[in-house]
Design a protein around this motif. Structure first.
Motif, short mmCIF file in Angstrom:
data_model
loop_
_atom_site.label_atom_id
_atom_site.label_comp_id
_atom_site.label_asym_id
_atom_site.label_seq_id
_atom_site.Cartn_x
_atom_site.Cartn_y
_atom_site.Cartn_z
N GLY A 158 89.24 -7.31 -43.92
CA GLY A 158 90.01 -8.44 -43.40
C GLY A 158 90.62 -9.25 -44.52
N LEU A 159 89.81 -9.51 -45.55
CA LEU A 159 90.35 -10.25 -46.70
C LEU A 159 91.50 -9.49 -47.34
CD1 LEU A 159 87.05 -11.47 -48.38
CD2 LEU A 159 88.93 -12.95 -47.64
N LEU A 165 77.80 -9.67 -35.08
CA LEU A 165 78.27 -11.04 -35.35
C LEU A 165 77.54 -12.05 -34.46
CD1 LEU A 165 82.12 -10.35 -35.63
CD2 LEU A 165 80.58 -10.98 -37.50
N ARG A 184 84.48 -18.16 -40.20
CA ARG A 184 85.40 -17.41 -41.07
C ARG A 184 84.99 -15.96 -41.16
NH1 ARG A 184 86.40 -22.17 -44.90
NH2 ARG A 184 84.29 -21.72 -45.58
N ASN A 185 83.71 -15.72 -41.32
CA ASN A 185 83.24 -14.34 -41.42
C ASN A 185 83.61 -13.55 -40.17
OD1 ASN A 185 80.46 -12.43 -40.82
ND2 ASN A 185 81.59 -12.17 -42.73
N GLU A 235 83.95 -16.38 -49.17
CA GLU A 235 83.50 -15.37 -48.24
C GLU A 235 82.45 -14.45 -48.86
OE1 GLU A 235 83.79 -15.10 -45.16
OE2 GLU A 235 83.10 -13.06 -44.76
N ASP A 282 75.71 -22.67 -41.46
CA ASP A 282 77.07 -22.81 -42.00
C ASP A 282 78.10 -22.37 -40.96
OD1 ASP A 282 79.41 -22.83 -43.38
OD2 ASP A 282 78.83 -21.29 -44.86
N TYR A 303 79.29 -16.14 -48.92
CA TYR A 303 78.71 -16.15 -47.57
C TYR A 303 78.00 -14.84 -47.27
CZ TYR A 303 78.25 -16.49 -42.53
OH TYR A 303 77.72 -16.51 -41.28
N GLY A 317 81.43 -21.19 -42.25
CA GLY A 317 81.31 -19.89 -42.93
C GLY A 317 81.18 -18.77 -41.92
N ALA A 318 80.35 -19.02 -40.90
CA ALA A 318 80.14 -17.99 -39.89
C ALA A 318 81.45 -17.70 -39.14
CB ALA A 318 79.06 -18.41 -38.91
N TYR A 343 87.34 -12.78 -40.39
CA TYR A 343 87.67 -11.73 -41.37
C TYR A 343 87.23 -10.37 -40.85
CZ TYR A 343 88.97 -15.08 -45.05
OH TYR A 343 89.60 -16.04 -45.79
N TYR A 369 83.92 -4.73 -43.24
CA TYR A 369 84.96 -5.21 -42.33
C TYR A 369 85.54 -6.52 -42.84
CZ TYR A 369 84.02 -1.70 -38.69
OH TYR A 369 83.89 -0.53 -37.99
N ALA A 370 84.65 -7.39 -43.31
CA ALA A 370 85.13 -8.67 -43.80
C ALA A 370 86.02 -8.48 -45.03
CB ALA A 370 83.96 -9.58 -44.14
N ASN A 421 79.36 -5.02 -41.82
CA ASN A 421 79.99 -6.34 -41.72
C ASN A 421 80.68 -6.72 -43.02
OD1 ASN A 421 79.22 -9.66 -42.07
ND2 ASN A 421 80.46 -9.00 -40.34
#
Lengths: 196, 196, 196, 196
Positions: free
Chosen positions: A165-166, B187, B157-158, A183, B151, A186, B154-155, B161, A161-162, A158
């Motif tokens: 994505g960023l 997720l 957004r995660n 992020e 959050d 997070y 935040g979730a 992304y 992948y995030a 995760n």
DNA sequence: CATGAATGAGAGTTCATTCAT
DNA sequence: GATGAATGAACTCTCATTCAT
């Protein structure tokens, strides 16, 4: 002299890396590289048959930066898992925010234009090894009592992948440092052991 | 005739969308679009000054597909939050795995070649609105007792992304459906209320 | 060392002949010859100034084959005129049908690109001497009573022109062995004494 | 306008014919033709994709000379067979001796570079039809009592092969008019009824 | 408005030839 | 003598863009 030849080739790769970093992959022509290297049109063809070949060698030839060392040093210095992970994420942040000093854009452009089976794909390989490293860190952290995580591999994936994505957002629409920090925070929070 | 003009423009955009979906952005030439539209070379220039302008209009003109409706219908039918979220994620999966039938690749190619301030950037807008939708779903779900999340923003957004990361990986190195499923599951698990 | 030099030159010519036989004249580059000779690029220029010069020397240097000997042996062995002539024609047939093992194509290509006054032209010389040989054979044959011919020189020339025609047709449009046989038969019949 | 287009194409073919007649086939570049036609580089590509395509059209498009008519007129005017045959041979002579005003050299060069199955090969077709015409003439002549020939087809073929030989010799080593006359005479004598 | 022929800049690539070593 | 890296001219082909009709 094969030695001289090798040096020249290395020089071309070095200069070409700069060109790719600046212009991406698809907009780069042989002429661009020829001019950056200050050699003749035909001269370049003595070493490489086209931009594709050059780019692949650029990708494989590690840049002579010492960025990695920072990270590796930390590992050796017995830093805590969370420190190392934080360091890794900072490194990623630095990299993904810097639009013009790296090959990310060129790399994406290249793999759009030249689909390549995942098994040989250097990007995929890098991704997988990063996942493995993060997983290891998380497992260590869990053992240390720093982290709390039921699915280290899932968490590692995760994260990657995030980050990916960023990265792509950063290359295309632009992402503020603040957004990246948020992020990353997070992601870290998700595995940090919550104080009672 | 402004009316006739508008119709022609719309036709061009429709045909151009097909071309971009098939060939990406960078490989599309004016000639390609001219041929797809069965219009004259000069004629195209009466409406658009180049591929860039055309592509932007393609992006802004929503495709007349009915995919969105599926999603919106679910929202209206008072499905549970987790159902709707799952539906959304399935939709994303379908989209990101399908390499040839959409504008994703072209969009990436376009924004690599034409960086654009986030404020006007349609991709950024879409991203933000998707985050908002997901956030709303999570909040609803928390209220329902379906989800557990400290959050929601935040979730959300995660999720986006990570989906973006999957998307770009899918376009470049290729990603198996299994990998996508796994990540989506990860997720979802992160916010589902755990049974006691 | 003039001796070493001469050997090198001879080697180059030998290898170059193979290259010309395989690729014709116009498609042969200095690079091809350099590679065939396993010599350096600059080295070749020490001996020859270009493909033209090399080809001319190849033409003048007789191949070290023993094909001719077959023919000459027959002459010495007091075979009948008609046997020798038939042998000669068979040899011509073999040569003109074999598209890839000889210099015919290269020779044609060369003399198209480099017209050369007949007096110095090796092809012309070869042609003329072949005519002389055939004429001699016919005359002998007439004396033997094997042949009947009022214009031996004319007949000899006709044979050579026809063979030349077959040769060029063979190189361009292709000619079947059957066609060659038929024409050779026709030529022979024209001078054979008819049985009463 | 397709009409204008066709005219332009015809003009290009006409000019290209001149270029090929002057420089052969292999030495002709697109640039040469562009310059001869006084059009732009890209303009030529609107009509033809390369020299090969142009040359084939040049070959198929009959030159707007009226040479053929001379021959055909004679046929219609009930000239004697020997007159017509002589006329044909004169025509061949004229053609094969004129080094720069025709496409022979280019044609040979072309078919060296582009071997083509005999069945589609225009040169082969021309050859075969010429043989047929000559054979017909001989047969007619025999019936008239002008000629004496046991194998009209063989004689016709022999004539064409010999002419082909003369042609290629003319293009490469050069052949004097005298030599051509002599050979033509030889060919005619071979079938003329001998006076008693 | 609409057409499509025409332009010309520029990319890729090859090769004969030179020249410092 | 010998090497082979380097040069640069020349060729093919494509495409965005213009402009007379």
């Amino acid at each position: 002299m094969s030695d001289k030849s090798a040096k020249k080739k290395a020089l071309i790769i070095k200069k070409a890396r700069e060109v790719f970093a600046e212009k991406g992959y698809l907009n780069v022509t042989m002429k661009d590289i020829v001019e950056a290297c200050e050699i003749s049109r035909g001269g370049l063809y003595l070493y490489f048959s086209g931009t594709e070949e050059i780019f692949l060698e650029v990708l494989n030839e590690p840049a002579d930066s010492d960025e990695d060392n920072v990270f590796e040093r930390a590992v050796k210095e017995n830093a805590t898992s969370s420190d190392i992970l934080a360091l890794f994420l900072q490194e990623q942040k630095r990299e993904l925010l810097g639009r013009n000093n790296n090959l990310q854009r060129a790399t994406y452009e290249f793999f759009f234009a030249n689909p390549m089976p995942a098994k040989e794909n250097p990007v995929k390989k890098q991704f997988d090894s990063a996942v493995a490293v993060i997983e290891k860190l998380i497992i260590d952290g869990v053992e240390n009592g720093e982290f709390e995580c039921e699915d280290p591999k899932g968490a590692a994936r995760n994260m990657m992948y995030a980050l990916e994505g960023l990265r792509i957002m950063s290359q295309t629409v632009g992402v503020s440092e603040k957004s990246v920090n948020r992020e990353i925070l997070y992601l870290l929070k998700g595995i940090l052991k919550e104080e009672v």
